[in-house]
Enzyme design. Sequence first.
Site, mmCIF file in Angstrom:
data_model
loop_
_atom_site.group_PDB
_atom_site.id
_atom_site.type_symbol
_atom_site.label_atom_id
_atom_site.label_comp_id
_atom_site.label_asym_id
_atom_site.label_seq_id
_atom_site.Cartn_x
_atom_site.Cartn_y
_atom_site.Cartn_z
ATOM 1 N N PRO A 1 0.777 -1.230 0.000
ATOM 2 C CG PRO A 1 0.056 -0.951 2.176
ATOM 3 C CD PRO A 1 0.795 -1.906 1.294
ATOM 4 C CG ASP B 1 -0.478 0.782 -11.620
ATOM 5 O OD1 ASP B 1 -1.310 0.001 -12.073
ATOM 6 O OD2 ASP B 1 0.089 0.603 -10.528
ATOM 7 C CE LYS C 1 -6.619 8.234 -14.192
ATOM 8 N NZ LYS C 1 -7.920 8.545 -13.642
ATOM 9 N N GLY D 1 -0.086 -1.416 -7.128
ATOM 10 C CA GLY D 1 -0.304 -1.044 -5.736
ATOM 11 C C GLY D 1 -1.069 -2.136 -4.998
ATOM 12 N N GLY D 2 -0.755 -2.317 -3.711
ATOM 13 C CA GLY D 2 -1.485 -3.293 -2.901
ATOM 14 C C GLY D 2 -1.278 -4.694 -3.423
ATOM 15 C CG ASP D 3 -3.264 -9.076 -4.009
ATOM 16 O OD1 ASP D 3 -2.350 -9.856 -3.692
ATOM 17 O OD2 ASP D 3 -4.156 -9.352 -4.848
ATOM 18 C CB THR E 1 -4.910 -5.750 -0.134
ATOM 19 O OG1 THR E 1 -5.870 -4.799 -0.568
ATOM 20 C CG2 THR E 1 -5.461 -6.478 1.075
ATOM 21 C CG MET F 1 -10.918 2.398 -6.390
ATOM 22 S SD MET F 1 -11.003 1.534 -7.955
ATOM 23 C CE MET F 1 -11.549 -0.078 -7.432
HETATM 24 N N1 SAH Z 1 -4.810 -3.394 -5.572
HETATM 25 C C1 SAH Z 1 -4.955 -2.316 -4.617
HETATM 26 C C2 SAH Z 1 -6.236 -1.557 -4.810
HETATM 27 C C3 SAH Z 1 -6.370 -0.880 -6.143
HETATM 28 S S1 SAH Z 1 -7.808 0.083 -6.284
HETATM 29 C C4 SAH Z 1 -4.823 -2.876 -3.204
HETATM 30 O O1 SAH Z 1 -4.837 -4.091 -3.019
HETATM 31 O O2 SAH Z 1 -4.666 -2.092 -2.272
HETATM 32 C C5 SAH Z 1 -7.240 1.660 -5.734
HETATM 33 C C6 SAH Z 1 -7.873 2.016 -4.416
HETATM 34 O O3 SAH Z 1 -7.163 1.371 -3.368
HETATM 35 C C7 SAH Z 1 -7.812 3.482 -4.059
HETATM 36 O O4 SAH Z 1 -8.871 4.212 -4.658
HETATM 37 C C8 SAH Z 1 -7.969 3.427 -2.558
HETATM 38 O O5 SAH Z 1 -9.305 3.217 -2.181
HETATM 39 C C9 SAH Z 1 -7.199 2.172 -2.221
HETATM 40 N N2 SAH Z 1 -5.825 2.465 -1.822
HETATM 41 C C10 SAH Z 1 -4.694 2.021 -2.391
HETATM 42 N N3 SAH Z 1 -3.615 2.456 -1.718
HETATM 43 C C11 SAH Z 1 -4.080 3.191 -0.688
HETATM 44 C C12 SAH Z 1 -3.470 3.913 0.376
HETATM 45 N N4 SAH Z 1 -2.154 3.958 0.525
HETATM 46 N N5 SAH Z 1 -4.268 4.550 1.249
HETATM 47 C C13 SAH Z 1 -5.604 4.510 1.130
HETATM 48 N N6 SAH Z 1 -6.231 3.854 0.152
HETATM 49 C C14 SAH Z 1 -5.482 3.199 -0.747
#
Ligand code: SAH
Length: 500
Positions: free
Chosen positions: A10, A33, A55, A86-88, A116, A169
Site C-alpha cells: 500500500p 502505475d 496517471k 499497488g497493494g495486491d 492490500t 475507490m
Molecule cells: N490493488 C490495490 C487496490 C487498487 S484500487 C490494493 O490491493 O490495495 C485503488 C484504491 O485502493 C484506491 O482508490 C484506494 O481506495 C485504495 N488504496 C490504495 N492504496 C491506498 C493507500 N495507501 N491509502 C488509502 N487507500 C489506498
Amino acid sequence: MAVVLVGAGPGDLGLLTLKGYEAVKNADVVLYDRFVGEDILALMPREAELINVGKNAGNHPVPQDEINRLLLDRGLQGLNVVRLKGGDPYVFGRGGEELELLIEHNVPFEVVPGITSAIAGPAYAGIPVTHRNYASSFHVVTGHGKNNEPTNIDYSALAGAKGTLVFLMGVGALASICDGCLKAGMDPGRPAAVVENATTPKQRKVEGTLSTLPSLAASHNIASPALIIVGEVSSLSGRYDWFSKRPLFGKRVAVGRATPGASKLALRLKELGCETIELAPARFAPNPNGLDRAFAGINSYSWVAFTSATGVDTFFESLAQRRIDIRTLAHLKVACVGSQTEKAVEKWGLFADYCPSVFNGAALGKGLSGLAKPGEKVLLARAKDAGSDLPGILAAHGVEFDDIPIYEKAYSGGDADIGAIDYAAFTSSSAVDWFAQNAAGVDLASLDAVCIGESTAAKARSYGINAILSDEATIEGVAEKIKELCVWKSGQEGFAQATS
Ligand code: SAH
C-alpha cells in the site's frame, strides 16, 4: 524469464514482500502505475526500463490494451518483466485481465501477492478488520463500477453479514455509500472512518459514524487514495493507534542527496514517522529504440553532437553492450557543448572537433551550421524532450540532421519545489551543493540543517545555512539529532500554548 505480476503493497516500503523485492531487483523492465510508492520505485535497478503506465503528474494513463501489449512484447523478448501494482495485484487491480494475452501466447508468468491496502490501511490507522468482540467477517467492496458506471452494491446483504466493511475507490461516492448502508437498516451511530494515504507519512484519518462521516471527510478535504471503513472495529482506532504516535510523525525533513537511489537516512527517518523530501539528481534510462536507430544509420552521418555527459556515456555504453566496434565511428566528427560533456567524450578516448565557448544549444547550433558542409548530415544524440534551440537553428540554416532521443528521464528523486520543511539533513558536502543549487523556494538563510561531519557543516555554512552537527558522525547520529530537535521544538510549542 517470465512476466511477474508483483503486488507492491500500500505504500510503506517495508510492506513490499521479500519475493516482490527479489523480482524487482532482477527486472529488465518494470511497468508500474500510480499508488506505487516513490521508495519502491527507487529500488529499481539502474539499467531497467521503467514504464509509467499510471496517471501520474497529469499524464493520461496508458490504456489497458496497450499495457497488455507491452507486457506481451517484453515477455516475448525473453526479458524479466515486472508488472508492479499497488497493494495486491488481484484486489481491484485488473491482475487477471493482464494475464489473458500472456496465456494466449504461452508467455510464462508468476504472481507475487501484495499486502492490500484494504487490510494494511485500517491496521495503520489502528483498526483491526476483525476482532472477536466486534466483527467476525470483513468485506472488501469497490465504490467504483467498471467503466465509471455506478456499482450495484447489495447493501442489505452487507448489513445482514454484520461484518466490517472496507470500501476502496469510494471517496467520491462516500455520501452515497453511507446512505446505502443507512437505507439497508444499519445504525446511524455505527462507527466509521476514512483513511487517506494510508501507510505513508501523509496518512490522515477521520473518524465518525455512518451519519457524520460524509460531512467530516468533506470538511477535512479527504481525497483519493482513501479507504472507508464501516463497523464497530473503527471505534478502536484511537486505542490501537501507533502510527501517528511515532516521534517524528507530522514532521517534514528534506534529505539532501548527491546520487539517486534509496537513501538510508531517509529510510531511518521514515521509520520514525517522518515525511522525507528527497532531492536527488534525476535518474536517466537509455532509450533502446533511439539508440538502435542511431547506430543503424551511423554511416549516413558526418557529425555526432552531444549535449550532456549522460548522453555521451549512454551512447558509448550502449555501443559496447551491442558489441559494435568503436571503429564504426571513425568517420564521424564530434561536436559537444559544455565542459562536463567534453570531459565525458574524452573519457571514451575521443577529442571533440568542436565545442562552442558558450555553453548552450543555440551556440552549438550556430557553430555547427558554419562547420557542416553541404551534404553532411548531423546526428543529435540527445535526451527525449531536449530543448528546441539546437534543431531549430540547424533547420534554419538548412543543415540536414536527425534528432534522436537516446535517453530519457526515468525517475526524478524529488520535486524541486519542496514546500515548508522543519529541517534539512546532509550526509555529504556534495549533497549540500546539489541541494543548495536545486531546491527551489527554500530560503537557505533560514534553513536549519543537521550535518554529519565538520566538512559537510562547513559546506552548509558557506551557503548561509544554519548547520547543526550530529553528535555522532553516523546516519543514526543524524536521525537522533533530528529527533532531539523535533522533540525539543514540540516541547517549546506545547509550552508556548500552555502559557498563552
Ligand atoms: N490493488 C490495490 C487496490 C487498487 S484500487 C490494493 O490491493 O490495495 C485503488 C484504491 O485502493 C484506491 O482508490 C484506494 O481506495 C485504495 N488504496 C490504495 N492504496 C491506498 C493507500 N495507501 N491509502 C488509502 N487507500 C489506498
